[in-house]
Scaffold this active site. Sequence first.
Site, PDB file in Angstrom:
ATOM      1  N   GLU A   1       1.047  -1.565  13.189  1.00  0.00           N
ATOM      2  CA  GLU A   1       1.108  -3.041  13.311  1.00  0.00           C
ATOM      3  C   GLU A   1       1.502  -3.496  14.713  1.00  0.00           C
ATOM      4  O   GLU A   1       1.628  -4.694  14.960  1.00  0.00           O
ATOM      5  CB  GLU A   1       2.083  -3.599  12.274  1.00  0.00           C
TER       6      GLU A   1
ATOM      7  N   LYS B   1       3.537   2.087  16.282  1.00  0.00           N
ATOM      8  CA  LYS B   1       4.629   1.902  15.325  1.00  0.00           C
ATOM      9  C   LYS B   1       4.655   3.007  14.276  1.00  0.00           C
ATOM     10  O   LYS B   1       5.698   3.503  13.892  1.00  0.00           O
ATOM     11  CB  LYS B   1       4.445   0.543  14.634  1.00  0.00           C
ATOM     12  N   GLN B   2       3.469   3.356  13.790  1.00  0.00           N
ATOM     13  CA  GLN B   2       3.421   4.346  12.705  1.00  0.00           C
ATOM     14  C   GLN B   2       2.076   5.055  12.739  1.00  0.00           C
ATOM     15  O   GLN B   2       1.117   4.546  13.311  1.00  0.00           O
ATOM     16  CB  GLN B   2       3.627   3.673  11.367  1.00  0.00           C
TER      17      GLN B   2
ATOM     18  N   TRP C   1       0.843  -1.207   0.000  1.00  0.00           N
ATOM     19  CA  TRP C   1       0.000   0.000   0.000  1.00  0.00           C
ATOM     20  C   TRP C   1       0.873   1.250   0.000  1.00  0.00           C
ATOM     21  O   TRP C   1       0.416   2.348  -0.309  1.00  0.00           O
ATOM     22  CB  TRP C   1      -0.955   0.011   1.201  1.00  0.00           C
ATOM     23  N   ASP C   2       2.146   1.084   0.300  1.00  0.00           N
ATOM     24  CA  ASP C   2       3.092   2.197   0.294  1.00  0.00           C
ATOM     25  C   ASP C   2       3.018   2.977  -1.022  1.00  0.00           C
ATOM     26  O   ASP C   2       3.144   4.200  -1.053  1.00  0.00           O
ATOM     27  CB  ASP C   2       4.539   1.685   0.430  1.00  0.00           C
TER      28      ASP C   2
HETATM   29  C1  BGC Z   1       4.805  -1.202   7.649  1.00  0.00           C
HETATM   30  C2  BGC Z   1       3.770  -1.322   6.555  1.00  0.00           C
HETATM   31  C3  BGC Z   1       4.464  -1.239   5.219  1.00  0.00           C
HETATM   32  C4  BGC Z   1       5.599  -2.244   5.118  1.00  0.00           C
HETATM   33  C5  BGC Z   1       6.422  -2.083   3.853  1.00  0.00           C
HETATM   34  C6  BGC Z   1       5.857  -2.275   7.467  1.00  0.00           C
HETATM   35  O1  BGC Z   1       6.843  -2.161   8.443  1.00  0.00           O
HETATM   36  O2  BGC Z   1       4.207  -1.344   8.913  1.00  0.00           O
HETATM   37  O3  BGC Z   1       2.833  -0.275   6.664  1.00  0.00           O
HETATM   38  O4  BGC Z   1       3.559  -1.454   4.196  1.00  0.00           O
HETATM   39  O5  BGC Z   1       6.475  -2.088   6.199  1.00  0.00           O
HETATM   40  O6  BGC Z   1       7.013  -0.813   3.803  1.00  0.00           O
END
Ligand code: BGC
Length: 768
Positions: A488, A601-602, A357-358
Amino acid sequence: MKEYFKHDPWKVIEEGFDPHMNKVAESIFSIGNGRMGQRANFEEQYSGETLPGSYVAGVYYPDKTRVGWWKNGYPEYFAKVLNAPNWINLHIAIEGQPLDLAKCKVESFRRELDMKTGILTRLYIASLPDGKRLEVNASRFCSMADDEIGAIKFSLTPLNFSGSITVVSGIDADVVNMDSNYDEKFWNEVYKDASRDQAVVTAETKKTLFHVCCGSTVSVVQKGKEVSLKQSSVTKEKFAAFQFELPINEGESTVIYKYAAILSSENHKKEELVAQCRTQLDYARQRGYEKLRDAHVKIWTDKWNECDITIEGDVGAQQGIRFNIFQLSQTYTGKDQRLNIGPKGFTGEKYGGSTYWDTEAYCLPFYLGTADQKVARNLLVYRHKHLQRAIENAGKLGFTNGAALYPMVTMNGEECHNEWEITFEEIHRNGAIAYAIFDYIRYTGDNDYLVEYGLEVLIGISRFWAQRVNWSDDKSRYVMLGVTGPNEYENNVNNNWYTNLIAKWTLSYTLESIEYVRGKDESVFNRLIQSLKFEVQEETKKWKDIGDKMYFPEDKHRGIFLQQDGFLDKVIKPVSQLGKGDRPLNQKWSWDRILRSCYIKQADVLQGLYFFEDQFDQDSIKRNFDFYEPITVHESSLSPCVHSILAASLGYQDKAYEMYVRTARLDLDDYNNDTEDGCHITSMAGTWLSITKGFGGLRIVDDQIHLHPFIPGQWQSYSFKLEFRGQVIKVNVSQASVDVTLEEGKELGIVIYGQPFVLTDKVSSPIR
Ligand code: BGC
């Protein structure tokens, strides 16, 4: 955080050799050209810590899923980005002693990536165990102009002896993936040959049967003249090379040029690969290193002209943004519709797959702003092509009636991620695909995209949301249970605010889009609903109802949205109170402890506020930012840019700057202690976003560019360019003024600090 690389506006520099940092440096100094890429492994042997990596775009291996406990719905395989045949090897022995920096005394060492030209160089002086000293100056590039060609110039000068060297150079397809699930090798040999000065190997991937054909040829120059070489061939399984000996004299340089051609069956017929590889090798050798290099540099010059961002007065920040633009540009050039932007690009194996999804949530705006509109459109069409697979993917989880769930990770549209809490639950990714359609149309005005491709995708995604929610009698609302949000560090939660928000938004955007397409072209619309068996009345009624009655967890007292049900039961303690030894949490704490903690985390709630800021007032955004930012650890590279943009819009300039630096220098300073696995390519687009949307306050409102710039106190000025609907503007922000110049095009209406301007040449506004 490690400050290992030297600051410079155009270069990344490693001064002195630290073997413990070698894998990090190999990632940082990776080079590529959109078609292939190469970690900064040494050409000569190296017996120290290294992660060898040569990559060819689109070539992957479906490694059988490995999990502790199989769950129905898991994909059969994880698509591994393959370590492809190695073309850089140039093994050298000096009178029997291998040149191997792990076994030499390294007297001086400088590795340098010139981002302006895309050329990697190494310069060192080393002494062998027997005291022989020599100087090496090696450069290489993956040609941007001829994207199946790589070239190396390797110069070696004995400093205190004369003698002879033995060189072995060729193609080695006997390579492994460090992340192979079953320690299996992924390549079989199809062909090898070392004759006519050309070493050629074709290898085939197991299962997927991709062919990659690599060839190499060398020439040597001493005292300004090409030396005629007596080469003997060396072949073994999956390996073809030549060996030759050369006399070398004290103080005199021997320059070895190695030209390589790297071709794949993605772009050539299998039966023609060898012949075309040989043709490419003839061409490369005939043109010679300098001409190939000039053509390559010219492409970089043009690229920088389109998308450079300048920052005066802060070299670290300047280097950071250029490094990010450099990496993005060499990962994805937009030339090939089948390709996408892998999170590690050509810098490492980790993560697998090429598309997350990035791409939609982070990368799309970068390509919208810096490249022809076709490039961004291709990224959307890529997902349209995968729609059937997304429908099958949802079908495997029990969804019906054309509901589409786009994969968390994919190479060809099939899901290949295999952790239940992500594969089955991190479904917010589906919303990002819909959001990208909206974002693209908002930027380009290309509404036809909806008619041609977009609506079909939106309907598939909306059908998924409509089936994924359920009515809660208790709440008298639609709820979404058992999900993982962008953060996550929480799994299997109920009512992740962001997921509910993007689901509701998708439904309403799809309803609008249905009206648009119906109004624009009734016959196209009718054809579409027939082919999708779309029950317009019934399905749209349901979607509207869900949109109207979606549940959103919030805390009215604090005036904040809750990341998920029950979030406030956690002990809320700011990250600043964690010990240094606790970070990064994902390397220091048990998963159980992470899940129970409040640490994020984000960006999660904040991701929603960033996407949909128009739906919320500034006070509400501020309250949420003030609550969530102190408990966010930013252990996903995707996180700080969102915080930077929101901080900028809230007037938190120091925070915006801090988060910018963290995004821009994430890999250069190895913030998350994981750059050795590869760089975080997709989040690099976030650095561009932090400057344009964050500091520049860029928004597209009613078909116009709006700017609301501020400038960090440390900077004298910064500038960026934007392609917008066929015109190009340059925005320069100094401590005194905002100056916007029209570089291409005739006339453009723009709005600066709310004031409209007609831009024909240049407009200025004092900085606020
Ligand atoms: C992130 C995801 C992301 C993936 C690839 C993961 O660490 O939590 O949001 O899509 O990395 O960049």
